[in-house]
Enzyme design. Structure first.
Site, PDB file in Angstrom:
ATOM      1  N   SER A 252       0.849  -1.189   0.000  1.00 35.74           N
ATOM      2  CA  SER A 252       0.000   0.000   0.000  1.00 35.74           C
ATOM      3  C   SER A 252       0.881   1.233   0.000  1.00 35.74           C
ATOM      4  O   SER A 252       2.116   1.153   0.043  1.00 35.74           O
ATOM      5  CB  SER A 252      -0.911   0.007   1.237  1.00 35.74           C
ATOM      6  OG  SER A 252      -0.128   0.123   2.424  1.00 35.74           O
ATOM      7  N   LYS A 253       0.241   2.396  -0.023  1.00 34.66           N
ATOM      8  CA  LYS A 253       0.976   3.656  -0.106  1.00 34.66           C
ATOM      9  C   LYS A 253       1.897   3.875   1.089  1.00 34.66           C
ATOM     10  O   LYS A 253       2.887   4.599   0.990  1.00 34.66           O
ATOM     11  CB  LYS A 253      -0.006   4.827  -0.221  1.00 34.66           C
ATOM     12  CG  LYS A 253      -0.712   4.889  -1.561  1.00 34.66           C
ATOM     13  CD  LYS A 253      -1.648   6.087  -1.643  1.00 34.66           C
ATOM     14  CE  LYS A 253      -2.347   6.142  -2.991  1.00 34.66           C
ATOM     15  NZ  LYS A 253      -3.285   7.292  -3.060  1.00 34.66           N
ATOM     16  N   ARG A 254       1.574   3.244   2.220  1.00 37.48           N
ATOM     17  CA  ARG A 254       2.432   3.463   3.389  1.00 37.48           C
ATOM     18  C   ARG A 254       3.796   2.794   3.217  1.00 37.48           C
ATOM     19  O   ARG A 254       4.748   3.120   3.933  1.00 37.48           O
ATOM     20  CB  ARG A 254       1.755   2.959   4.667  1.00 37.48           C
ATOM     21  CG  ARG A 254       1.536   1.486   4.753  1.00 37.48           C
ATOM     22  CD  ARG A 254       0.659   1.145   5.960  1.00 37.48           C
ATOM     23  NE  ARG A 254       0.437  -0.272   6.097  1.00 37.48           N
ATOM     24  CZ  ARG A 254       1.257  -1.100   6.726  1.00 37.48           C
ATOM     25  NH1 ARG A 254       2.370  -0.629   7.254  1.00 37.48           N
ATOM     26  NH2 ARG A 254       0.990  -2.383   6.821  1.00 37.48           N
ATOM     27  N   HIS A 255       3.908   1.880   2.242  1.00 35.24           N
ATOM     28  CA  HIS A 255       5.205   1.272   1.960  1.00 35.24           C
ATOM     29  C   HIS A 255       6.024   2.127   0.996  1.00 35.24           C
ATOM     30  O   HIS A 255       7.238   1.975   0.906  1.00 35.24           O
ATOM     31  CB  HIS A 255       5.013  -0.123   1.339  1.00 35.24           C
ATOM     32  CG  HIS A 255       4.379  -1.105   2.264  1.00 35.24           C
ATOM     33  ND1 HIS A 255       3.083  -1.537   2.109  1.00 35.24           N
ATOM     34  CD2 HIS A 255       4.848  -1.725   3.375  1.00 35.24           C
ATOM     35  CE1 HIS A 255       2.795  -2.398   3.063  1.00 35.24           C
ATOM     36  NE2 HIS A 255       3.844  -2.528   3.853  1.00 35.24           N
ATOM     37  N   GLY A 256       5.359   3.014   0.273  1.00 31.19           N
ATOM     38  CA  GLY A 256       6.012   3.830  -0.747  1.00 31.19           C
ATOM     39  C   GLY A 256       5.101   3.978  -1.949  1.00 31.19           C
ATOM     40  O   GLY A 256       3.906   3.696  -1.872  1.00 31.19           O
TER      41      GLY A 256
END
Length: 488
Positions: A252-256
Site C-alpha cells: 500500500s501507499k504506506r510502503h512507498g
C-alpha cells in the site's frame, strides 16, 4: 484458443498489483498463441473518473502492452466497456429472475443499516436475512410496477458445496452456507454488480482462463454458482499470489509509491518495471533474473507461478532500473535524458550547441551512476547553473567543527590550483598525502570540495567534475564556500 482478459475498474491509478495481473495475462496469452482482451469495468458509476481511464491507457502503452481486443479494437465480442452493455445485463438478470434463481429485494437502506447494527451488537457476521426471498412473484411484480425501489439478489442454495480447481492452489471447496447470503447482482440504479457483469462478459467473450489476485478466492464460489445458474461452462481459474510489503502486509501507499505513474515520472524504464514486476510470484528457474518482454512472451507458463505471496522490494527494482539504464543504447539514453534536463530548466529548449557539448562531456561519467532517469538533473545541475547558496552543515565532515572545515578549505585552494599541472592520478596521490600529513581522512578533505564544486554531497567523480566545470570556476566556487564558512 486461450482467451484471457485484463478488466480494471477506472476508479484509481494503475498500481503494481493490477499491472502485475495485466502482465501475467498478457504473457500467458502470448506464450499460448491466444488473445489478450482489455475490458473496462465501469459499472461503479459513482467512483468512475476519466483520469483513471487515461492512466490505464497511458500505463499499458508505456509498458508496450498491446491488447488484441478492446474498446478500440473490436474482435467481434464487443462492446468492451461495461456501461455500453447495460441492456445485455438487464436481459440476463431477467433470465435468472424468470427461472426463480434470483428475486427482487425491496428492503430499504434504513432496514439494512438496522439489521447490520443488530448483528454487530449480537456479535454476528453481517449478512442479509433473506426477508424478501420467498416473496410471491406476483406481489413482487406488483410492487415493482408501483415504482417501489428494488435490487436483484441471487438465491444461494441452502445446502451443498461448490468446488472449483485453481491452476496454482488445486481443488478448493466451500459450503454454500459459507457463501455471502443472497448477494445483490443488480443494483437499484439498474447497473449490475461486479459479480453478475463479469460472469456474463467472461462467458460471452469466451474467456478460457481467469487470472486474478488471490483476494478474489472468497468470491469465486459465488461466481461459479452464477455460471452454473446460467448453464455455462466455468472458466479455469488461476489466483495469483498477493504482492506484499516487506512488513508482510498488503502493498500500500504506506510502503512507498504503488502507482505505476509515480514510477514512470520518477525516472524508471518500462523494461525494468516489466522485468521486476514479472518476477513477483513467477520464476523461470532458481538463477535467471533478466527477461526481456519478448523472452516473457515465449517463456511464461502458469506452472512456474508460486503459491506464496511476493514481497515488493523497492531497492531491487531500483537495482534493476540502474542495470537497464546501463544496458541501453547510449544514443537512445541521451534522447531520454535531454528532455528531462529541459523540463527541469537545466538546459535550454531547444538545447544550444554549448548545452550539448557540456552534456556529451558529462554523459560517460553519469551513465554508470544513474539509478533513475530523473537523477540526471541533480547530477549535472552544477555544470549549467551557478550555486546560489547551500546548507553549510553539509560541507562539515564528521568529527570536525566549522572552524576545522574552514581550515580544510584554506588548504584545498593551493591543492586545487595544481590541477592544471598534474593529471588525475597525480592529483589523487596529492590529496591522499595531504590528508595523511594533516591527520585527516581523505573523505574529510573531499567533502567540502565536493559541496563547493557541485553544491551537493553526491556527484559524478569529483576530479572529472572539476575538469568539466573548469579550474577557474572550481576555484571561484571554493572561494564562495570559504566566504560562507567565514560569515556563518
Amino acid at each position: 484458443m486461450v482467451r484471457v482478459r485484463y478488466a480494471p475498474s477506472p476508479t484509481g491509478l494503475q498500481h503494481i498489483g493490477g499491472v502485475r495481473t495485466a502482465l501475467f495475462n498478457y504473457f500467458f496469452a502470448r506464450s499460448q498463441g491466444g488473445k489478450f482482451i482489455l475490458r473496462i469495468e465501469d459499472t461503479d458509476q459513482g467512483r468512475y473518473n476519466e483520469e483513471s481511464l487515461e492512466d490505464l491507457y497511458d500505463t499499458l502503452n508505456w509498458l508496450g502492452i498491446q491488447w488484441d481486443e478492446g474498446p478500440d479494437k473490436d474482435g467481434g465480442f464487443g462492446p468492451y466497456i461495461q456501461s455500453q452493455r447495460f441492456d445485455l445485463y438487464q436481459t440476463k438478470a431477467k433470465e435468472l429472475l424468470d427461472k426463480g434463481l434470483a428475486y427482487r429485494c425491496f428492503c430499504t437502506t434504513e432496514r439494512l443499516d438496522q439489521l447490520r447494527k443488530q448483528q454487530t451488537s449480537e456479535k454476528k457476521d453481517f449478512g442479509y436475512d433473506k426477508k424478501c426471498r420467498d416473496l410471491d412473484p406476483l406481489e413482487s411484480q406488483k410492487r415493482c410496477d408501483a415504482g417501489e425501489s428494488w435490487v436483484l439478489r441471487l438465491k444461494i442454495p441452502e445446502q451443498g458445496k461448490i468446488t472449483f480447481t485453481d491452476e496454482i492452489l488445486g481443488e478448493i471447496s466451500r459450503k454454500t452456507k459459507d457463501v455471502s447470503p443472497d448477494p445483490v447482482i443488480l443494483k437499484a440504479d439498474g447497473f449490475p454488480t461486479y459479480h453478475l457483469a463479469h460472469v456474463v462478459d467472461d462467458h460471452l467473450m469466451e474467456i478460457t482462463h481467469v487470472l486474478r489476485a488471490q483476494e478474489w478466492i472468497p468470491s469465486t464460489p459465488l461466481h461459479v454458482l452464477l455460471f452454473q445458474a446460467f448453464g455455462w461452462e466455468v472458466p479455469r481459474y488461476c489466483h495469483l499470489p498477493m504482492v506484499m510489503g516487506k512488513d508482510g502486509s498488503k502493498l500500500s501507499k504506506r510502503h512507498g509509491s504503488t502507482s505505476v505513474r509515480d514510477f514512470r515520472l520518477g525516472g524508471y524504464l518500462p523494461e525494468a518495471m516489466i522485468n521486476y514486476v514479472s518476477l513477483l510470484g513467477w520464476a523461470y528457474d532458481d538463477s535467471r533474473e533478466f527477461f526481456s518482454c519478448k523472452d516473457l512472451e515465449e517463456l511464461f507458463t502458469l506452472k512456474k507461478l508460486n503459491k506464496s505471496p511476493a514481497v515488493f522490494d523497492y531497492r531491487k527494482l531500483e537495482w534493476f532500473n540502474g542495470q537497464y539504464i546501463r544496458k541501453m543504447d547510449p544514443d537512445k539514453l541521451k534522447e531520454l535524458l535531454i528532455p528531462i534536463l529541459q523540463e527541469d530548466e537545466i538546459i535550454h529548449q531547444p538545447a544550444t550547441e554549448k548545452d550539448l557539448e557540456i552534456f556529451e562531456g558529462a554523459f560517460p561519467l553519469i551513465r554508470e551512476r544513474l539509478k533513475y532517469l530523473k537523477d540526471v538533473s541533480e547530477m549535472l545541475r552544477f555544470l549549467f547553473k551557478d550555486i546560489e547558496g547551500y546548507d553549510i552543515s553539509l560541507a562539515i565532515p564528521k568529527k570536525m567543527t566549522q572552524e576545522d572545515c574552514l581550515q580544510v578549505v584554506l588548504q584545498l585552494k593551493p591543492l586545487l590550483a595544481q590541477f592544471k599541472d598534474k593529471n588525475q592520478e597525480e592529483m589523487e596521490e596529492l590529496f591522499h598525502s595531504t590528508a595523511e600529513e594533516r591527520g585527516w581522512k581523505l573523505g574529510q578533505l573531499m567533502q567540502p570540495l565536493r559541496l563547493a564544486v557541485t553544491g551537493s554531497k553526491v556527484s559524478p567523480p569529483l576530479f572529472e567534475s572539476i575538469t568539466l566545470l573548469g579550474l577557474d570556476k572550481s576555484l571561484e566556487r571554493l572561494d564562495y564556500l570559504e566566504k560562507h564558512l567565514t560569515k556563518a
